[in-house]
Design a protein around this motif. Structure first.
Motif, PDB file in Angstrom:
ATOM      1  N   ALA A 187     -24.069 -15.710  50.779  1.00 32.42           N
ATOM      2  CA  ALA A 187     -22.640 -15.319  50.157  1.00 32.42           C
ATOM      3  C   ALA A 187     -21.635 -16.693  50.604  1.00 32.42           C
ATOM      4  O   ALA A 187     -21.557 -17.020  51.490  1.00 32.42           O
ATOM      5  CB  ALA A 187     -22.213 -14.270  50.669  1.00 32.42           C
ATOM      6  N   LYS A 188     -20.994 -17.196  49.454  1.00 35.04           N
ATOM      7  CA  LYS A 188     -20.212 -18.239  49.381  1.00 35.04           C
ATOM      8  C   LYS A 188     -18.480 -17.657  50.058  1.00 35.04           C
ATOM      9  O   LYS A 188     -17.850 -18.273  50.820  1.00 35.04           O
ATOM     10  CB  LYS A 188     -19.758 -18.646  48.075  1.00 35.04           C
ATOM     11  CG  LYS A 188     -21.017 -19.407  47.669  1.00 35.04           C
ATOM     12  CD  LYS A 188     -20.745 -19.899  46.298  1.00 35.04           C
ATOM     13  CE  LYS A 188     -21.871 -20.370  45.830  1.00 35.04           C
ATOM     14  NZ  LYS A 188     -21.981 -20.977  44.323  1.00 35.04           N
ATOM     15  N   ARG A 189     -18.135 -16.347  49.767  1.00 27.80           N
ATOM     16  CA  ARG A 189     -16.921 -15.804  50.167  1.00 27.80           C
ATOM     17  C   ARG A 189     -17.052 -14.949  51.418  1.00 27.80           C
ATOM     18  O   ARG A 189     -16.475 -14.966  52.357  1.00 27.80           O
ATOM     19  CB  ARG A 189     -16.315 -15.206  48.937  1.00 27.80           C
ATOM     20  CG  ARG A 189     -15.014 -14.548  49.013  1.00 27.80           C
ATOM     21  CD  ARG A 189     -14.715 -14.122  47.716  1.00 27.80           C
ATOM     22  NE  ARG A 189     -13.307 -13.133  47.867  1.00 27.80           N
ATOM     23  CZ  ARG A 189     -13.278 -12.204  48.594  1.00 27.80           C
ATOM     24  NH1 ARG A 189     -14.074 -11.598  49.444  1.00 27.80           N
ATOM     25  NH2 ARG A 189     -12.091 -11.439  48.644  1.00 27.80           N
ATOM     26  N   ASP A 241     -14.489  -7.875  53.548  1.00 25.74           N
ATOM     27  CA  ASP A 241     -14.072  -8.862  52.613  1.00 25.74           C
ATOM     28  C   ASP A 241     -14.828  -8.743  51.299  1.00 25.74           C
ATOM     29  O   ASP A 241     -14.238  -9.655  50.382  1.00 25.74           O
ATOM     30  CB  ASP A 241     -14.347 -10.168  53.215  1.00 25.74           C
ATOM     31  CG  ASP A 241     -13.650 -10.510  54.307  1.00 25.74           C
ATOM     32  OD1 ASP A 241     -12.650  -9.810  54.630  1.00 25.74           O
ATOM     33  OD2 ASP A 241     -14.199 -11.332  55.255  1.00 25.74           O
ATOM     34  N   MET A 242     -15.757  -7.898  50.975  1.00 27.98           N
ATOM     35  CA  MET A 242     -16.546  -8.009  49.823  1.00 27.98           C
ATOM     36  C   MET A 242     -15.612  -7.725  48.518  1.00 27.98           C
ATOM     37  O   MET A 242     -14.583  -7.112  48.554  1.00 27.98           O
ATOM     38  CB  MET A 242     -17.703  -6.797  49.951  1.00 27.98           C
ATOM     39  CG  MET A 242     -18.650  -7.081  50.644  1.00 27.98           C
ATOM     40  SD  MET A 242     -20.105  -5.897  50.341  1.00 27.98           S
ATOM     41  CE  MET A 242     -19.510  -4.496  51.445  1.00 27.98           C
ATOM     42  N   SER A 243     -15.863  -8.526  47.411  1.00 33.45           N
ATOM     43  CA  SER A 243     -15.194  -8.064  46.225  1.00 33.45           C
ATOM     44  C   SER A 243     -16.030  -7.121  45.400  1.00 33.45           C
ATOM     45  O   SER A 243     -16.957  -6.586  45.890  1.00 33.45           O
ATOM     46  CB  SER A 243     -15.291  -9.674  45.241  1.00 33.45           C
ATOM     47  OG  SER A 243     -16.565  -9.833  44.960  1.00 33.45           O
TER      48      SER A 243
END
Length: 128
Positions: A51-53, A59-61
């Motif tokens: 994951a990049k983010r 924190d997951m979108s």
């Protein structure tokens, strides 16, 4: 602002005679809980390896939730029914899934199932 708080937990008063008697209360020690948290974080780090983010469940979108936290049909039904009855905002809806994923990690479960969602729903703020 209240919908930005992940967990609301009511802590009942204990009788003074029970204080310090954790063995009688059947609770996990700090050392045991620390071990569970460490294992849960290891599972999380593996899940977010590419994951990049995101680095943590919280924190997951929304897109990452769909990809990384697949829900079976029964779990999705429970979540949607609860969201409708509780009139959850989109933020709260996704927060329940993220919290359920963390509960599943602590439970050393690869999948989020109904019991994890139901537990996450219990940590919602109670209406007065």
């Amino acid at each position: 602002i209240a919908d930005r708080i992940d967990m609301w937990i009511e802590v009942p008063l204990l009788k003074h005679s029970v204080l310090g008697a954790s063995r009688k209360l059947n609770v996990e020690s700090s050392k045991e809980m620390r071990g569970k948290v460490k294992k849960a974080r290891e599972h999380m780090h593996k899940r977010f390896a590419g994951a990049k983010r995101s680095r943590l469940n919280g924190d997951m979108s929304a897109k990452e939730i769909e990809k990384l936290v697949p829900l079976n049909e029964k779990a999705r039904e429970i979540l949607n029914t609860s969201a409708e009855k509780l009139q959850l905002s989109a933020r709260s809806y996704h927060k329940i899934i993220k919290l359920a994923r963390t509960i599943a990690d602590l439970d050393e479960s690869r999948f989020v199932d109904e019991r994890h969602l139901l537990e996450a729903l219990q940590y919602r703020q109670k209406e007065n």
